[in-house]
Motif scaffolding. Structure first.
Motif, PDB file in Angstrom:
ATOM      1  N   SER A   1      -5.885   3.713  -2.613  1.00 11.09           N
ATOM      2  CA  SER A   1      -6.224   3.967  -1.206  1.00 11.09           C
ATOM      3  C   SER A   1      -7.596   4.630  -1.215  1.00 11.09           C
ATOM      4  CB  SER A   1      -5.192   4.893  -0.552  1.00 11.09           C
ATOM      5  OG  SER A   1      -5.229   6.169  -1.171  1.00 11.09           O
TER       6      SER A   1
ATOM      7  N   LYS B   1      -5.915  -2.849  -6.788  1.00 14.56           N
ATOM      8  CA  LYS B   1      -5.791  -3.391  -5.421  1.00 14.56           C
ATOM      9  C   LYS B   1      -5.988  -2.265  -4.417  1.00 14.56           C
ATOM     10  CE  LYS B   1      -1.859  -5.256  -3.733  1.00 14.56           C
ATOM     11  NZ  LYS B   1      -0.950  -6.405  -3.477  1.00 14.56           N
TER      12      LYS B   1
ATOM     13  N   ASN C   1      -8.469  -5.182   2.688  1.00 11.80           N
ATOM     14  CA  ASN C   1      -8.005  -4.981   1.313  1.00 11.80           C
ATOM     15  C   ASN C   1      -8.823  -5.840   0.381  1.00 11.80           C
ATOM     16  OD1 ASN C   1      -6.380  -7.602   0.359  1.00 11.80           O
ATOM     17  ND2 ASN C   1      -6.140  -7.334   2.574  1.00 11.80           N
TER      18      ASN C   1
ATOM     19  N   SER D   1       0.341   5.723  -3.380  1.00 10.23           N
ATOM     20  CA  SER D   1      -1.044   6.001  -3.024  1.00 10.23           C
ATOM     21  C   SER D   1      -1.149   6.463  -1.561  1.00 10.23           C
ATOM     22  CB  SER D   1      -1.876   4.743  -3.250  1.00 10.23           C
ATOM     23  OG  SER D   1      -3.221   4.999  -2.979  1.00 10.23           O
TER      24      SER D   1
ATOM     25  N   TRP E   1       7.677  -1.693   0.458  1.00 12.27           N
ATOM     26  CA  TRP E   1       6.856  -1.511  -0.749  1.00 12.27           C
ATOM     27  C   TRP E   1       7.652  -1.764  -2.015  1.00 12.27           C
ATOM     28  CZ3 TRP E   1       2.217  -2.216   0.528  1.00 12.27           C
ATOM     29  CH2 TRP E   1       1.752  -1.782   1.778  1.00 12.27           C
TER      30      TRP E   1
ATOM     31  N   SER F   1       1.921   2.471  -7.129  1.00 14.04           N
ATOM     32  CA  SER F   1       2.340   1.576  -6.048  1.00 14.04           C
ATOM     33  C   SER F   1       1.533   1.910  -4.803  1.00 14.04           C
ATOM     34  CB  SER F   1       3.838   1.738  -5.742  1.00 14.04           C
ATOM     35  OG  SER F   1       4.059   2.980  -5.107  1.00 14.04           O
ATOM     36  N   THR F   2       1.537   0.992  -3.859  1.00 15.76           N
ATOM     37  CA  THR F   2       0.814   1.242  -2.609  1.00 15.76           C
ATOM     38  C   THR F   2       1.404   2.468  -1.909  1.00 15.76           C
ATOM     39  OG1 THR F   2       0.651  -1.155  -2.426  1.00 15.76           O
ATOM     40  CG2 THR F   2      -0.054   0.107  -0.521  1.00 15.76           C
TER      41      THR F   2
ATOM     42  N   ASP G   1       5.652  -4.358  -4.096  1.00 15.51           N
ATOM     43  CA  ASP G   1       4.993  -3.855  -5.311  1.00 15.51           C
ATOM     44  C   ASP G   1       5.905  -3.835  -6.530  1.00 15.51           C
ATOM     45  OD1 ASP G   1       2.808  -3.506  -3.722  1.00 15.51           O
ATOM     46  OD2 ASP G   1       2.862  -1.313  -3.689  1.00 15.51           O
TER      47      ASP G   1
ATOM     48  N   TYR H   1      -2.730   0.534  -7.759  1.00 11.65           N
ATOM     49  CA  TYR H   1      -2.858   0.464  -6.298  1.00 11.65           C
ATOM     50  C   TYR H   1      -3.714   1.625  -5.786  1.00 11.65           C
ATOM     51  CZ  TYR H   1       1.005  -2.725  -7.075  1.00 11.65           C
ATOM     52  OH  TYR H   1       1.788  -3.762  -7.524  1.00 11.65           O
TER      53      TYR H   1
ATOM     54  N   THR I   1      -5.836  -1.124  -0.672  1.00 13.96           N
ATOM     55  CA  THR I   1      -5.279  -1.492   0.639  1.00 13.96           C
ATOM     56  C   THR I   1      -5.579  -0.369   1.621  1.00 13.96           C
ATOM     57  OG1 THR I   1      -3.466  -2.636  -0.493  1.00 13.96           O
ATOM     58  CG2 THR I   1      -3.195  -2.249   1.863  1.00 13.96           C
TER      59      THR I   1
END
Lengths: 754, 181
Positions: free
Chosen positions: A245, A450, A374, A299, B24, A295-296, B28, A243, A452
């Motif tokens: 950013s 990914k 994204n 990040s 999340w 993970s998002t 995720d 993930y 985002t």
């Protein structure tokens, strides 16, 4: 399609240019290649379908009948239709399905619509912008359906040993004059063995023969949406995915000098952090710092700990307050650039019975798609594979090839459902960022990435609807007719020569072609803030100034606004003869009459209530609206009811059309009420919805949509219903209170929701 | 280790910061992407889930606060046998979604409302739904769909129509798609 483009009204030219990835002739494609690209594995009679070209690539099937890249008929009677363009909430996936199904005489209950592969060689342009999807694909899609139908009829005629002329079709069945019938599914094998008809010989339905069009259909993805299935770009999940950013300079164009990368890499969940130099273009990749995490949230959390030293020597210094000052100083004079000069405005003003001058302004605005930007990118084995919510599926490919240096055939793009477009995703900067980040990370690890954006990234790195200013003067003669029109339009430029994207004005902008004496000039203010098309580009702002000012002139001449507009339109005619995307005064008058009739124009209203009318023509759509508002002494505004009347030709999906009108009205009201992007030291000040409020349910007015289904070919509806709303509200506020609002948003003049 | 109960299934979550927002964790770590990220500050409502049947903005709810509670997401709104919730059915019948991105959050807010009030008024609906933004402007249909699912058919006024040059008011007899003011 080419013909259509040549005739496209000038207000679409910019969108067309933006979407010009593949507009010309398409290259032939091999049978195997098509299978692969269209994702139709396991056989099927498949042929690439070329617009205006009967060349085809055929592959034999033992199972399905798929006469072109758009339709597949299965032996059990199921029909799969492939929708080529991005679904951004405009309902195109449903509408395209219906257009093909209508010509095919398919049983809609058995139709499944799937997103087509991104393959311009098969599908031509695969974009969503400028309300062009339906008009640009109308012929192609109808031909696709008609071709399949024609072959199924031929198969039935052979089966029954009768003439094709003695067969008709309905609801996925071929029927003979003598009462026999056979389902499409039972004809699949026979149809697949037939030669393909020449596209030119296909007979398309007459309007009186339509069975499906004009009724209400629920969207083809609705069941998946309401059950929370992964449809959107940001829902992409791949094995081993990481993930990312990305953080850019808050002042547009600033560059990373250094960052605390080592400290960031120590944070929980962070896998890597690195600087991306970028290409220097906002439409591609600006300099910034990428953080890759497990993970998002990891990040995003690490992003907050970033300490970056920026080089802002060449970054934007834009200030909205400064722009206002510059514009006001210019307002008294004429602009240096002439856009239109017809007749003798000074003379006509001198002779006029009433003369009015006014200065209108509107601010920068953001798109704020609810799905933040994204893209998921995976660089492996020398190939780049991407999952992107984009309005530009086909031209994304060429852009990504440019940015990555990879040949186009090494890039595979999957188009996902798009969580709102509004023009934002005509730009594909986020996809370019994801591609470069993924390629860099691939040096360390083979994993899909990914990217985002946070909401703050999204607000501060948009391609904004630019602000603008109109210094207007008009004259009405003693018969109450508009005889003189002068507009000094003050807008923004990036290159010092021409307006930025979405910031230009057509020399033929309403009412320029309807007034005998017209002078339109333009001044340019330098700006380094990225600009781009915003739903109904240009018209979304210009309509407010122009259509409110026309009301001011009508009021000064003591004329009824409706009658004033009808007189202005004059005799029934196309303003650009031969161009069906130009304004037709008869269609314009009809929507004005219908909207006013349905809204009860002229009715007696309670104190504090007012009715406001506005017409505007954009994106080939004729739309008028009447708003009823209530304003109390504390300037609390309630929009009670909005009545819209539109002529965009025949309606494909009535539910989709209504919802586009309702959505456009609410979007326009949301925009005009409180939305403003303020620039200071080159930085956007609004970073989330608490500072850039979107209209919420309690303030949503009742919206009625009425359609005049005129004889002309259908045109798009995603945009043209938006521009009339702001002036209709402005005119209604005047009717209710006597206060003329000339500056947006309304909150600047002290209005609040009532 | 944290135990999460989502849509009736129990999950053991290891090695995650207890401050991680539930959104999340769902998206995720559990692969439940129905709840959406929209703003991260509880302003848009796209991330709405139920915590013990009450609507919650999962982008602000830390994992630690969700532990050992009953969590329901959009993926768990229908019956386990696949039968849609009346609101999901109404959403389809009224063709509510445009882009669809906010609709999971809208549905979860609406479902929490109907649990509390079987026959909500317009004011009840506005109150319950005002935390959910729809960027596409589907509010009228959301309101109509909630009334429809609640059986408030009288609340759904016929306010949309079409008109043809011949004056035939065709296709205007079926569902009505906006509600009273």
């Amino acid at each position: 399609m080419n013909k259509l483009l040549a005739n496209a009204a000038r207000d679409d030219a910019e969108i067309q240019a933006l979407m010009s990835g593949v507009l010309g002739e398409v290259a032939p494609v091999s049978r195997r290649q098509f299978f692969k690209l269209a994702g139709l594995t396991g056989g099927g009679l498949v042929l690439a379908f070329y617009l205006g070209d009967s060349q085809v690539a055929v592959a034999q099937t033992t199972t399905d009948f798929a006469p072109n890249g758009f339709v597949q008929v299965r032996p059990n009677g199921d029909i799969v239709i492939f929708s080529k363009c991005p679904e951004i909430g405009q309902g195109i996936k449903t509408a395209f399905g219906l257009i093909i199904a209508e010509e095919l005489d398919a049983d809609w209950q058995r139709v499944q619509v799937k997103q087509a592969a991104v393959n311009p060689a098969v599908y031509g342009r695969q974009g969503a912008g400028g309300s062009t999807s339906i008009p640009a694909n109308w012929d192609q899609l109808r031909q696709a359906g008609a071709m399949a139908r024609s072959m199924l009829v031929s198969a039935a005629a052979l089966e029954w040993k009768i003439s094709e002329a003695d067969c008709r079709t309905q609801n996925s069945q071929v029927m003979s004059k003598d009462g026999r019938s056979i389902s499409y599914g039972d004809l699949v094998t026979k149809a697949a063995a037939l030669p393909l008809p020449d596209v030119k010989t296909l007979k398309l339905k007459d309007r009186s023969e339509y069975q499906l069009f004009g009724k209400r259909y629920t969207g083809v993805d609705n069941r998946q949406i309401v059950t929370g299935q992964p449809l959107f770009g940001v829902d992409t999940q791949l094995p081993g995915m990481v993930y990312a950013s990305y953080t850019k300079c808050p002042a547009f164009g600033g560059k990373v000098v250094k960052a605390n990368l080592e400290a960031i890499k120590q944070l929980t969940g962070v896998i890597d952090a690195f600087v991306v130099e970028g290409t220097g273009l906002a439409t591609e990749v600006l300099s910034g710092v990428a953080i890759i995490a497990s993970s998002t949230w990891a990040s995003f959390s690490a992003k907050k700990q970033l300490q970056i030293e920026w080089d802002e020597t060449r970054a934007s210094k834009d200030s909205w307050v400064e722009f206002m000052t510059q514009a006001q100083a210019l307002a008294e004079k004429s602009g240096k650039q002439p856009l239109r000069n017809l007749g003798d405005v000074d003379g006509a003003l001198k002779d006029s019975a009433k003369q009015v001058s006014a200065f209108y302004s509107y601010p920068y605005a953001a798109h704020a798609t609810l799905e933040p930007q994204n893209c998921t990118a995976w660089f492996h084995d020398g190939r780049m594979e991407l999952w992107s919510p984009t309005q530009q599926a086909d031209s994304s490919l060429t852009l990504l090839a440019k940015v990555t240096g990879l040949p186009v055939d090494r890039i595979t793009l999957h188009q996902t459902r798009v969580g709102g477009g509004f023009g934002r995703r005509l730009m594909n900067d986020y996809a370019c960022e994801a591609a470069l980040i993924a390629r860099e990370f691939a040096k360390r690890q083979n994993a899909p990435v990914k990217l985002t954006w946070t909401r703050e990234d999204d607000f501060t790195h948009d391609f904004y609807r630019v602000g603008g200013f109109h210094s207007l003067t008009g004259g009405v003669d003693n018969k109450g007719k508009l005889t003189a029109w002068r507009d000094h339009f003050i807008t923004f430029t990036a290159d010092g020569e021409k307006p930025v994207s979405g910031g230009n004005m057509d020399a033929e902008e309403f009412p320029a072609l309807l007034v005998p004496n017209v002078t339109i000039t333009q001044s340019l203010l330098n700006s380094a803030t990225p600009a781009g098309p915003w739903r109904a580009p240009r018209s979304n702002a210009i309509a407010f100034a122009v259509q409110c000012f026309l009301h001011e002139l009508a009021v000064s001449a003591k004329r009824d606004h409706k009658q004033f507009l009808l007189d202005l339109l004059g005799e029934p005619r196309w303003l650009t003869p031969g161009n069906y995307r130009s304004l037709n005064t008869e269609r314009a008058a009809a929507v004005i009459k219908l909207a006013t009739e349905k809204a009860g124009w002229g009715k007696k209203l309670k104190k504090g209530h007012g009715l406001g009318l506005a017409f505007h023509f954009s994106h080939a759509g004729h739309v008028a609206g009447v708003a009823e508002v209530r304003v109390d002494k504390n300037k609390k505004l309630k929009v009670i009811r909005v009545v819209m009347a539109a002529d965009v030709g025949p309606i494909i999906n009535l539910s989709g059309a209504e919802t586009q009108v309702q959505g456009a009205v609410i979007d326009a009201l949301s925009l005009m009420f409180a939305q403003q992007i303020n620039l200071e030291k080159g930085r956007v000040q609004e970073t989330n919805f608490d500072q850039y409020p979107l209209l919420r349910m309690p303030n949503a007015p009742l919206v009625e949509a009425h359609f005049i289904q005129s004889q002309y070919n259908p045109t798009g509806l995603g945009e043209p219903a938006l521009p009339p709303l702001a002036p209709a509200i402005g005119n209604a506020i005047f009717a209710a209170t006597g206060e003329r609002v000339r500056t947006l948003p309304l909150t600047k003049s002290g209005f609040s929701w009532g | 280790m944290t135990t999460l109960t989502v849509n009736g299934s129990t999950h053991q979550i290891n090695n995650l910061d207890p401050a991680t927002p539930l959104l999340w964790v769902l998206r995720d770590h559990l692969g439940l992407v129905g709840a959406k990220f929209g703003c991260g500050i509880g302003q848009c409502g796209a991330c709405t889930v139920h915590l013990n049947d009450a609507p919650m903005r999962s982008c602000l709810l830390p994992l630690s606060a969700a532990a050992d509670q009953k969590i329901t997401t959009i993926e768990g709104l229908a019956s386990p046998d696949g039968k849609l919730h009346p609101l999901q059915q109404a959403w389809i019948e009224h063709d509510v979604p445009q882009c669809g991105y906010c609709q999971a959050g809208q549905l979860m807010s609406a479902a929490a409302l109907l649990k509390q009030k079987k026959k909500p008024t317009d004011a009840d609906i506005e109150d319950a739904m005002s935390g959910n933004i729809c960027r596409c402007g589907t509010y009228l249909r959301i309101r109509a769909a909630i009334h429809s699912a609640a059986g408030n058919s009288s609340k759904i006024a016929a306010v949309v129509g079409c008109w043809t040059p011949s004056g035939v008011n065709e296709s205007c007899d079926s569902t009505t798609l906006a509600s009273e003011a």
